[in-house]
Structures are given as structure tokens and as C-alpha cells.
Design a protein around this motif. Sequence first.
Motif, mmCIF file in Angstrom:
data_model
loop_
_atom_site.group_PDB
_atom_site.id
_atom_site.type_symbol
_atom_site.label_atom_id
_atom_site.label_comp_id
_atom_site.label_asym_id
_atom_site.label_seq_id
_atom_site.Cartn_x
_atom_site.Cartn_y
_atom_site.Cartn_z
ATOM 1 N N THR A 91 -18.436 10.607 6.037
ATOM 2 C CA THR A 91 -19.267 10.467 7.232
ATOM 3 C C THR A 91 -19.998 9.132 7.247
ATOM 4 O OG1 THR A 91 -21.168 11.573 6.223
ATOM 5 C CG2 THR A 91 -19.643 12.953 7.499
ATOM 6 N N PHE A 92 -20.198 8.536 6.073
ATOM 7 C CA PHE A 92 -20.914 7.261 5.988
ATOM 8 C C PHE A 92 -19.986 6.051 5.962
ATOM 9 C CE2 PHE A 92 -23.723 10.369 3.827
ATOM 10 C CZ PHE A 92 -24.742 10.361 4.757
ATOM 11 N N LEU A 93 -18.699 6.276 5.708
ATOM 12 C CA LEU A 93 -17.757 5.161 5.666
ATOM 13 C C LEU A 93 -17.425 4.679 7.070
ATOM 14 C CD1 LEU A 93 -15.242 6.305 2.922
ATOM 15 C CD2 LEU A 93 -16.592 4.218 2.908
ATOM 16 N N PRO A 94 -17.202 3.363 7.232
ATOM 17 C CA PRO A 94 -16.774 2.869 8.537
ATOM 18 C C PRO A 94 -15.392 3.426 8.879
ATOM 19 C CG PRO A 94 -17.065 1.051 6.972
ATOM 20 C CD PRO A 94 -17.372 2.323 6.260
ATOM 21 N N GLN A 95 -15.072 3.422 10.163
ATOM 22 C CA GLN A 95 -13.777 3.926 10.619
ATOM 23 C C GLN A 95 -12.650 3.160 9.933
ATOM 24 O OE1 GLN A 95 -13.236 6.538 12.673
ATOM 25 N NE2 GLN A 95 -11.074 6.295 12.322
ATOM 26 N N GLN A 96 -11.728 3.885 9.328
ATOM 27 C CA GLN A 96 -10.608 3.260 8.623
ATOM 28 C C GLN A 96 -9.494 2.894 9.594
ATOM 29 O OE1 GLN A 96 -10.569 2.909 4.891
ATOM 30 N NE2 GLN A 96 -12.666 2.982 5.633
ATOM 31 N N MET A 97 -8.809 1.804 9.287
ATOM 32 C CA MET A 97 -7.695 1.368 10.118
ATOM 33 C C MET A 97 -6.490 2.270 9.863
ATOM 34 S SD MET A 97 -8.058 -2.751 9.473
ATOM 35 C CE MET A 97 -6.713 -3.290 10.502
ATOM 36 N N GLY A 98 -5.686 2.477 10.901
ATOM 37 C CA GLY A 98 -4.469 3.249 10.757
ATOM 38 C C GLY A 98 -3.403 2.405 10.066
ATOM 39 N N GLU A 99 -2.310 3.057 9.653
ATOM 40 C CA GLU A 99 -1.265 2.346 8.906
ATOM 41 C C GLU A 99 -0.640 1.228 9.737
ATOM 42 O OE1 GLU A 99 2.813 3.263 6.418
ATOM 43 O OE2 GLU A 99 1.362 4.870 6.707
ATOM 44 N N ASP A 100 -0.427 1.474 11.027
ATOM 45 C CA ASP A 100 0.156 0.437 11.884
ATOM 46 C C ASP A 100 -0.776 -0.761 12.008
ATOM 47 O OD1 ASP A 100 2.405 2.000 12.288
ATOM 48 O OD2 ASP A 100 1.627 2.898 14.137
ATOM 49 N N ILE A 136 -10.127 -0.685 5.095
ATOM 50 C CA ILE A 136 -8.798 -0.422 4.541
ATOM 51 C C ILE A 136 -8.929 0.147 3.137
ATOM 52 C CG2 ILE A 136 -6.663 -1.520 3.751
ATOM 53 C CD1 ILE A 136 -6.988 -3.610 5.867
ATOM 54 N N ASP A 137 -8.079 1.114 2.820
ATOM 55 C CA ASP A 137 -7.945 1.584 1.439
ATOM 56 C C ASP A 137 -7.058 0.557 0.741
ATOM 57 O OD1 ASP A 137 -7.367 2.780 -0.954
ATOM 58 O OD2 ASP A 137 -6.591 4.644 -0.101
ATOM 59 N N MET A 138 -7.659 -0.244 -0.128
ATOM 60 C CA MET A 138 -6.944 -1.361 -0.735
ATOM 61 C C MET A 138 -5.800 -0.899 -1.647
ATOM 62 S SD MET A 138 -8.101 -3.955 0.736
ATOM 63 C CE MET A 138 -7.182 -5.180 -0.169
ATOM 64 N N GLY A 139 -5.865 0.299 -2.175
ATOM 65 C CA GLY A 139 -4.768 0.824 -2.992
ATOM 66 C C GLY A 139 -3.504 0.984 -2.169
ATOM 67 N N LYS A 140 -3.644 1.564 -0.991
ATOM 68 C CA LYS A 140 -2.501 1.734 -0.103
ATOM 69 C C LYS A 140 -2.076 0.386 0.474
ATOM 70 C CE LYS A 140 -3.808 6.392 1.242
ATOM 71 N NZ LYS A 140 -4.365 7.233 2.301
ATOM 72 N N ALA A 141 -3.063 -0.453 0.779
ATOM 73 C CA ALA A 141 -2.761 -1.751 1.382
ATOM 74 C C ALA A 141 -1.954 -2.635 0.441
ATOM 75 C CB ALA A 141 -4.059 -2.454 1.789
ATOM 76 N N SER A 142 -2.244 -2.584 -0.858
ATOM 77 C CA SER A 142 -1.496 -3.426 -1.793
ATOM 78 C C SER A 142 -0.031 -3.020 -1.842
ATOM 79 C CB SER A 142 -2.127 -3.398 -3.180
ATOM 80 O OG SER A 142 -2.015 -2.126 -3.753
ATOM 81 N N GLN A 143 0.247 -1.720 -1.697
ATOM 82 C CA GLN A 143 1.638 -1.265 -1.628
ATOM 83 C C GLN A 143 2.335 -1.799 -0.380
ATOM 84 O OE1 GLN A 143 3.246 0.319 -4.072
ATOM 85 N NE2 GLN A 143 1.339 0.219 -5.236
ATOM 86 N N LEU A 144 1.591 -1.804 0.732
ATOM 87 C CA LEU A 144 2.155 -2.318 1.985
ATOM 88 C C LEU A 144 2.392 -3.826 1.896
ATOM 89 C CD1 LEU A 144 0.018 -0.273 4.547
ATOM 90 C CD2 LEU A 144 2.433 0.063 3.985
ATOM 91 N N VAL A 145 1.484 -4.544 1.238
ATOM 92 C CA VAL A 145 1.661 -5.983 1.051
ATOM 93 C C VAL A 145 2.892 -6.241 0.203
ATOM 94 C CG1 VAL A 145 0.671 -8.054 -0.015
ATOM 95 C CG2 VAL A 145 -0.771 -6.570 1.357
ATOM 96 N N LYS A 146 3.027 -5.465 -0.864
ATOM 97 C CA LYS A 146 4.179 -5.617 -1.763
ATOM 98 C C LYS A 146 5.485 -5.424 -0.999
ATOM 99 C CE LYS A 146 3.739 -4.098 -5.963
ATOM 100 N NZ LYS A 146 3.635 -3.209 -7.137
ATOM 101 N N SER A 147 5.549 -4.392 -0.172
ATOM 102 C CA SER A 147 6.789 -4.137 0.582
ATOM 103 C C SER A 147 7.015 -5.208 1.657
ATOM 104 C CB SER A 147 6.777 -2.742 1.210
ATOM 105 O OG SER A 147 5.754 -2.629 2.160
ATOM 106 N N ALA A 148 5.939 -5.762 2.214
ATOM 107 C CA ALA A 148 6.085 -6.808 3.233
ATOM 108 C C ALA A 148 6.558 -8.115 2.624
ATOM 109 C CB ALA A 148 4.759 -7.022 3.961
ATOM 110 N N LEU A 149 6.162 -8.393 1.386
ATOM 111 C CA LEU A 149 6.555 -9.647 0.736
ATOM 112 C C LEU A 149 7.880 -9.554 0.000
ATOM 113 C CD1 LEU A 149 3.127 -10.831 -0.714
ATOM 114 C CD2 LEU A 149 4.358 -11.799 1.229
#
Length: 150
Positions: A91-100, A136-149
Motif C-alpha cells: 500500500t505504501f509502494l509507488p505504482q509498479q510498471m507493467g511488463e510491457d 520496477i522490480d529490478m530482479g525481474k527487470a534484469s532478466q528482461l534486460v538480459k533477454s533484450a541484449l
Amino acid sequence: MLRDTIKAAQIESMKAGDKARLAAVRLILAKLKDKDIELRTAANVPDDDVVVTDVLQKMAKQRRESITLYEQGGRQELAEIEKAELAVIETFLPQQMGEDEVKAAIAAIITETGAEGMKDMGKVVGALKAKHGTQIDMGKASQLVKSALA
């Protein structure tokens, strides 16, 4: 400020007699106090909302991992307690970005930095954390960065 919102939630929970929410809010405030003590000796202290958001994200991640482990171990009652705490923390965290949205932000940063391969992953993740770290959840984001690169 986010810290003031959390302190106000503590008072509201006390007045309402909501013991479960009050316990979770007190946990958050205790972690924030620990972080404040840790930052006393820091050379440069980040903005307070950044510190609070970082603490909340770490707490949320810990709760998610605990929920998974408790459910695998057949301890549903403990998983329910963790879920209740996670709900309060979120409830205190800012709105998280969606995967897209995250993928779009990663693509923009790759273009911005001129990243070409896995050797540039650190640069992309650093820029992503600087721009969107609280959303952003940086754990999930790093996986997405890895797949993008790749």
C-alpha cells in the motif's frame, strides 16, 4: 513524504485497533530506523523517499520469497501472515510498471546508451534503476534486460 504517510498509518491503525496492520507498519518503521542508522556514516545520503521506497521494495521481495517457501513447505498459516504483511507494505509502494512498460523503458535505454550486447548489461541496468528504480522490480527487470541484449 512517504515516511510521514507510514507514520500516519501507524496512528490510524492504533486508533482503529487493527493489530495486524499495526504490527506490519511497526515492522516497516523498524526497518526504516535501521536504514537511518546505517546511513549515518554514509558520505552521500539519497533522498528520503528513495530510501523508504528501497526499504519497502526489499521487504516486499523478502515476503514474496517467504510466501513461496512456506507454501512449498505446507505451512499455509505462516504464508497467510506473510501475505497480510505484504499487502500492507504494497500500500505504501509507488505504482509498479507493467511488463510491457518495463520492456519499452528497457528498449529506450538500450537505444539511449547504445548498448550492443551482454557487456553493456551493467550500464543498461544502472540507467534503468536511476530512471525507474522505484517503479520496477529490478530482479525481474534484469532478466528482461538480459533477454533484450542477448
